[in-house]
Write a protein that holds these residues in place. Structure first.
Motif, short mmCIF file in Angstrom:
data_model
loop_
_atom_site.label_atom_id
_atom_site.label_comp_id
_atom_site.label_asym_id
_atom_site.label_seq_id
_atom_site.Cartn_x
_atom_site.Cartn_y
_atom_site.Cartn_z
N GLU A 344 -28.40 21.52 44.08
CA GLU A 344 -27.34 20.93 43.25
C GLU A 344 -27.72 19.52 42.79
OE1 GLU A 344 -22.65 19.52 43.33
OE2 GLU A 344 -23.56 20.32 45.15
N ALA A 345 -28.20 18.72 43.73
CA ALA A 345 -28.58 17.34 43.38
C ALA A 345 -29.72 17.32 42.37
CB ALA A 345 -28.98 16.59 44.65
N THR A 346 -30.69 18.22 42.54
CA THR A 346 -31.82 18.29 41.60
C THR A 346 -31.35 18.70 40.22
OG1 THR A 346 -33.34 18.89 43.40
CG2 THR A 346 -34.06 19.35 41.16
N LEU A 347 -30.49 19.70 40.14
CA LEU A 347 -29.98 20.16 38.85
C LEU A 347 -29.17 19.08 38.14
CD1 LEU A 347 -28.92 23.80 39.81
CD2 LEU A 347 -30.87 23.14 38.39
N ARG A 348 -28.45 18.29 38.89
CA ARG A 348 -27.66 17.22 38.28
C ARG A 348 -28.56 16.19 37.58
NH1 ARG A 348 -22.40 17.43 39.02
NH2 ARG A 348 -21.55 18.70 40.74
N GLU A 349 -29.77 16.03 38.06
CA GLU A 349 -30.70 15.11 37.41
C GLU A 349 -31.05 15.59 36.00
OE1 GLU A 349 -31.23 12.33 38.53
OE2 GLU A 349 -31.18 12.36 40.74
N TYR A 350 -31.00 16.90 35.78
CA TYR A 350 -31.36 17.46 34.47
C TYR A 350 -30.28 17.24 33.42
CZ TYR A 350 -35.61 19.76 36.09
OH TYR A 350 -36.87 19.99 36.56
N ILE A 351 -29.12 16.79 33.83
CA ILE A 351 -28.05 16.55 32.86
C ILE A 351 -28.41 15.39 31.94
CG2 ILE A 351 -25.63 15.82 32.63
CD1 ILE A 351 -25.05 17.31 35.24
N ASP A 352 -29.16 14.41 32.46
CA ASP A 352 -29.60 13.28 31.66
C ASP A 352 -31.10 13.37 31.43
OD1 ASP A 352 -30.17 10.92 30.40
OD2 ASP A 352 -29.17 9.63 31.85
N PRO A 353 -31.54 13.88 30.28
CA PRO A 353 -32.98 14.06 30.03
C PRO A 353 -33.74 12.74 29.92
CG PRO A 353 -31.70 14.53 28.04
CD PRO A 353 -30.72 14.35 29.15
N GLN A 354 -33.03 11.61 29.72
CA GLN A 354 -33.72 10.34 29.57
C GLN A 354 -34.26 9.81 30.91
OE1 GLN A 354 -34.33 9.20 26.51
NE2 GLN A 354 -33.24 11.03 25.82
N THR A 355 -33.50 10.02 31.98
CA THR A 355 -33.91 9.51 33.30
C THR A 355 -34.56 10.58 34.17
OG1 THR A 355 -31.72 9.99 34.24
CG2 THR A 355 -32.05 7.82 33.25
N LEU A 356 -34.54 11.81 33.70
CA LEU A 356 -35.03 12.95 34.48
C LEU A 356 -36.45 12.73 35.01
CD1 LEU A 356 -35.02 15.98 35.35
CD2 LEU A 356 -35.75 16.51 33.03
#
Length: 479
Positions: A344-356
């Motif tokens: 879940e935490a990893t997938l949440r990072e993909y919500i913002d492609p700029q900081t991913l």
């Protein structure tokens, strides 16, 4: 004059109780269980007896024999006790240059995923409780909404690895029936597990079509019978066939599936949620694109290009995913709370492609700037020359590195490493001692040199690498 009377020397070996009185052993017992220390002493004495019997240990002065033998036993006992107390699963500094190193645990989790695991382990959680209703919920709920949002699929399910995802999908959709797949896509997943074997275990019957290098949509069409249950496309994520080739696209296969009313399943293997080609890596089909092309079921890994924990992710049409969720096999391959939290935490990072790219270590390492790697190798080489230059030669060198994990097999990853040429031991001896160090250091042996590739050395690990390597070169291994 050397003492070589084995009988005399064996009589000089101190008793276990006497060894226990040594100050170093007494200090050891204050922090180490006595049974563990006792075993270490007995093992050290046994090893010493073998060395003496084989004539591999000589004492220069007879009057020094007892003290010398005691010192050997104490030193080895302390080393053995510390080794036995260490966890079997230990931290490793990955200087191989292979980012997704299967033997070293593949993806390194990002900070958010690591913190999520700590939170899940530190107390209770609503793993299978719907907090809104107070009734039993689904352990897949925390990740299903994120997966459908990110991929555009109708539904999602997560199991313990991608082989299990493929097994579950085939067992649910085609057990006792035929599955058609291109002959050029009968891949070996890893560890000698192959698509035909996974399919046989699922109860489905394999139908091969086409040739190794060329398969057309008409090959699938001609093979369809009343027993056909599924059209399967397997992305060759861990190898490439180049030259005179032709594969049926997902869109073509989906078109045939619509005409024949057969579901289409695509196993992406590594899987990716971002376009890697814009960062200098070979283009890979993204999960979003395959879903958009109309695949009914898509399977991929969570711990490869996604950069998360080991998991097998299934997305696709709700009617097929609902059937899989009801399959008894799902419980056997389900994920635990730690995988749920980290994914879940990893997938949440993909919500913002700029900081991913900065928050997912795998993506950060795969796209590391070569000039930065050169600077790291240069700095490490200088520090090692300053601390252990008398024991080895250290030189920064250019070297190729690899993605690993059966992903991006054609990727060209130029990197930089520190070449280590020890003066007082062989590179094999050095590599062996480094594997037993704390933390362990794993590099690459090449042309009688040890290469320490900088690509997969994490931020902050350089100082530990200098400390371990300098200590090993100066002290060597315990006798």
């Amino acid at each position: 004059m050397s003492v070589n009377n084995h009988t005399y020397l064996l009589r000089q070996i101190p008793a276990v109780d006497e060894v226990f009185k040594d100050p170093a052993i007494a200090d050891l017992t204050s922090s180490t269980p006595r049974p563990l220390v006792l075993k270490a002493i007995r093992d050290s004495i046994s090893q010493l007896r073998k060395e003496l019997a084989a004539g591999r240990l000589l004492i220069q002065q007879e009057q020094q024999a007892r003290d010398f033998l005691m010192s050997i036993i104490v030193k080895n006992s302390v080393y053995r006790a510390h080794s036995q107390k260490r966890s079997n699963l230990r931290r490793v500094l990955n200087a191989t240059g292979v980012v997704l190193h299967t033997n070293l645990g593949r993806s390194v989790l990002g900070e958010s995923a690591r913190q999520a695991i700590i939170n899940a382990a530190s107390g209770y959680s609503n793993l299978e409780l719907d907090l809104a209703t107070g009734k039993r919920g689904s352990r897949y709920a925390p990740v299903e909404q994120l997966l459908t949002q990110l991929t555009g699929a109708e539904a999602a399910l997560v199991v313990n690895n991608n082989a299990a995802a493929v097994l579950l999908a085939l067992s649910t959709l085609a057990r006792g029936q035929e599955v058609i797949v291109s002959r050029g896509q009968l891949v070996e997943i890893g560890g000698s597990f192959r698509i035909p074997e996974v399919m046989a275990q699922s109860g489905a019957r394999l139908v091969e079509v086409g040739a190794t290098n060329k398969t057309y949509v008409t090959d699938y069409q001609k093979a369809i019978t009343s027993q056909t249950a599924l059209l399967l496309q397997v992305h060759t994520s861990n190898y490439r066939i180049i030259g005179f080739t032709r594969e049926t696209s997902t869109a073509e296969l989906v078109g045939l599936g619509r005409i024949t009313q057969l579901p289409v399943m695509c196993d992406l293997g590594s899987g990716s949620l971002v376009d890697l080609s814009g960062r200098g890596l070979p283009a890979e089909p993204t999960v979003q694109q395959v879903v958009k092309d109309g695949a009914d079921v898509v399977t991929f890994s969570g711990d490869k290009l996604l950069g998360g924990p080991q998991a097998g992710i299934i997305v696709g049409k709700k009617e097929y995913l609902d059937r899989m969720k009801k399959n008894p096999l799902t419980r056997a391959v389900r994920i635990d709370k730690f995988t749920v939290s980290a994914l879940e935490a990893t997938l949440r990072e993909y919500i913002d492609p700029q900081t991913l790219w900065q928050h997912i270590p795998t993506l950060d390492m795969l796209t590391a700037d070569n000039n930065l790697l050169r600077q790291k190798a240069q700095t490490l080489s200088e520090e090692l020359n300053a601390t252990a230059g008398a024991e080895a030669f250290f030189t920064p060198v250019q070297t190729p590195s690899a993605v690993g994990g059966g992903a991006l097999p054609t990727a060209d990853l130029p990197s930089w490493a520190v070449e280590v040429a020890p003066r007082n031991m062989t590179v094999d001896e050095l590599a062996g001692i480094l594997r037993e160090s704390e933390p362990a250091v794993i590099g690459r042996l090449q042309d009688e040199k040890l290469l320490l590739d900088m690509r997969a050395i994490l931020p902050g690990e350089e100082s530990a690498l200098v400390q371990v390597l300098s200590g090993v070169l100066k002290e060597g291994a315990p006798s």
